[in-house]
Design a protein around this motif. Structure first.
Motif, mmCIF file in Angstrom:
data_model
loop_
_atom_site.group_PDB
_atom_site.id
_atom_site.type_symbol
_atom_site.label_atom_id
_atom_site.label_comp_id
_atom_site.label_asym_id
_atom_site.label_seq_id
_atom_site.Cartn_x
_atom_site.Cartn_y
_atom_site.Cartn_z
ATOM 1 N N PHE A 1 70.971 44.627 -76.447
ATOM 2 C CA PHE A 1 70.882 46.083 -76.361
ATOM 3 C C PHE A 1 71.766 46.604 -75.231
ATOM 4 O O PHE A 1 71.867 45.994 -74.172
ATOM 5 N N LEU A 2 72.378 47.771 -75.480
ATOM 6 C CA LEU A 2 73.215 48.434 -74.486
ATOM 7 C C LEU A 2 72.533 49.659 -73.896
ATOM 8 O O LEU A 2 73.164 50.419 -73.164
ATOM 9 N N ASP A 3 71.258 49.866 -74.217
ATOM 10 C CA ASP A 3 70.490 50.980 -73.664
ATOM 11 C C ASP A 3 69.093 50.465 -73.346
ATOM 12 O O ASP A 3 68.780 49.294 -73.588
ATOM 13 N N ASP A 4 68.263 51.337 -72.808
ATOM 14 C CA ASP A 4 66.949 50.929 -72.326
ATOM 15 C C ASP A 4 65.833 51.096 -73.346
ATOM 16 O O ASP A 4 64.669 50.831 -73.019
ATOM 17 N N ALA A 5 66.110 51.528 -74.542
ATOM 18 C CA ALA A 5 65.060 51.719 -75.539
ATOM 19 C C ALA A 5 64.449 50.373 -75.926
ATOM 20 O O ALA A 5 65.182 49.415 -76.175
ATOM 21 N N PRO A 6 63.109 50.263 -75.974
ATOM 22 C CA PRO A 6 62.492 48.979 -76.329
ATOM 23 C C PRO A 6 62.673 48.649 -77.807
ATOM 24 O O PRO A 6 63.077 49.495 -78.608
ATOM 25 N N LEU A 7 62.339 47.426 -78.153
ATOM 26 C CA LEU A 7 62.560 46.940 -79.511
ATOM 27 C C LEU A 7 61.802 47.769 -80.539
ATOM 28 O O LEU A 7 62.331 48.083 -81.613
ATOM 29 N N GLU A 8 60.541 48.134 -80.220
ATOM 30 C CA GLU A 8 59.740 48.848 -81.204
ATOM 31 C C GLU A 8 60.202 50.282 -81.418
ATOM 32 O O GLU A 8 59.769 50.931 -82.375
ATOM 33 N N GLU A 9 61.080 50.813 -80.559
ATOM 34 C CA GLU A 9 61.571 52.183 -80.701
ATOM 35 C C GLU A 9 63.029 52.242 -81.155
ATOM 36 O O GLU A 9 63.638 53.308 -81.110
ATOM 37 N N ARG A 10 63.572 51.129 -81.604
ATOM 38 C CA ARG A 10 64.965 51.113 -82.031
ATOM 39 C C ARG A 10 65.115 51.806 -83.375
ATOM 40 O O ARG A 10 64.280 51.655 -84.287
ATOM 41 N N ARG A 11 66.165 52.586 -83.525
ATOM 42 C CA ARG A 11 66.449 53.236 -84.805
ATOM 43 C C ARG A 11 66.833 52.224 -85.878
ATOM 44 O O ARG A 11 66.721 52.507 -87.077
ATOM 45 N N THR A 12 67.304 51.075 -85.468
ATOM 46 C CA THR A 12 67.646 50.046 -86.453
ATOM 47 C C THR A 12 66.411 49.520 -87.181
ATOM 48 O O THR A 12 66.545 48.901 -88.245
#
Length: 353
Positions: A297-308
């Motif tokens: 990841f290149l940002d701080d968003a956690p795995l459960e909040e990823r748009r992917t």
């Protein structure tokens, strides 16, 4: 890291994320040659599946089941994208997810160091252009940018958002927000003996060292830890040896800014081909980056909040139907045209003056 016997203690998992060296350029060149060779064989009249399998079994001495799986995987990828990515060809892919947003995948087998630099700089450029913080990730073979419903642009333009002569200062501003800067700052400050590891004959706890490193950073680089509401424009980087060393480590160890500048220069000169494709769902090559773990990841968003996580993909895509990903339903096109066609109900006259 030092490892010692746990002496009967229950097993545990470290809470931090490690960082491994990126793939070498020689391995990237080998992968690029493999893609190019198989792509040329698949373009043969009558199909090149069997010659591709024989090449992997005879030259690389792979078991036949493994060779068949590799060839089928690359056949499906080429059928969906129209081309396989190499060091001379970058493939751009875009598709919608279940939330209505879009996922942009850049297939570039340049290794994680170049891709990480490319992804960070591109994320920063798009943040300034669209005023929207994007989620992004980068692996050895690809980069993903999670777009929202407000992003709309020709897919080919993304390759020209960065320029080789201006990407370095942009990347410096981008890495200041990345976790790699804080990690390398603590390392450089400790090696330079600016942070005490022992006090009163006892070793300082890691959380205390982290706090002391942040206090030291606030003293020599105030803009880095300043409140975002008080920052206007770019951060002013001080001429301090620890700050200079930390930025250099990020640019040349965690990333490869020189390699990125070379890639952008080749794109500008036409030495690297740009192949763009809009699809209805992700290609087989995109599934790797969509399922990337937190270390990419290149940002701080956690795995459960990823748009992917909003991407729905088929479990397996056979080569025969892979080319249908870029096709639109004829009935859907006809229905949209009928909905947009005006239906005049009254006769009007128009007088030209």
């Amino acid at each position: 890291m030092r490892v010692e016997d746990a002496k009967g203690s229950p097993p545990g998992i470290p809470f931090w994320l490690g960082e491994a060296p990126g793939r070498t350029i020689e391995l990237s060149q080998s992968l690029s040659r493999l893609h190019a060779n198989i792509s040329s064989k698949l373009a043969m009249v009558g199909g090149g599946r069997e010659p591709s399998v024989r090449q992997l079994t005879d030259e690389l001495e792979l078991p036949e089941p493994a060779a068949v799986q590799i060839v089928d995987y690359l056949m499906a990828a080429k059928g969906a994208l129209g081309a396989l990515p190499t060091l001379e060809r970058v493939v751009l892919e875009r598709f919608f997810d279940e939330s209505g947003g879009q996922q942009l995948v850049i297939h570039a087998p340049f290794g994680s160091r170049i891709n990480r630099a490319w992804g960070l700089a591109l994320r920063k450029r798009m943040c300034r252009k669209f005023n929207f913080e994007l989620q992004a990730a980068a692996t050895e073979n690809s980069i993903v940018l999670s777009l929202s419903t407000s992003h709309s642009f020709p897919l080919e333009d993304i390759a020209h958002y960065l320029h080789s002569k201006t990407v370095r200062p942009l990347l410096v501003q981008a890495l200041l927000d990345a976790p790699m800067f804080a990690t390398r700052w603590r390392w450089d400050a400790t090696v330079a003996l600016a942070l005490p590891r022992f006090r009163g004959g006892k070793k300082r706890a890691p959380q205390l060292q982290r706090m002391e490193a942040e206090d030291l950073l606030a003293a020599v680089f105030p803009d880095q830890v300043a409140c975002g509401e008080n920052l206007v424009g770019e951060r002013e980087i001080p001429d301090h040896p620890l700050v200079t060393q930390t930025i250099a480590d990020c640019l040349h160890e965690a990333m490869d800014v020189d390699g990125l500048e070379n890639v952008l220069r080749k794109i500008e000169d036409g030495e690297i081909e740009i192949h763009a494709r809009d699809l209805t769902e992700p290609s087989p090559l995109a599934l790797e980056i969509l399922g990337a773990r937190p270390y990419a990841f290149l940002d701080d968003a956690p795995l459960e909040e990823r748009r992917t996580q909003a991407v729905m993909a088929r479990r397996w895509l056979d080569p025969e139907t892979a080319s249908d990903l870029g096709k639109l339903d004829a009935d859907a096109i006809r229905r949209v045209i009928e909905e947009l066609r005006p239906e005049p109900r009254t006769r009007t006259s128009c007088t030209m003056r």
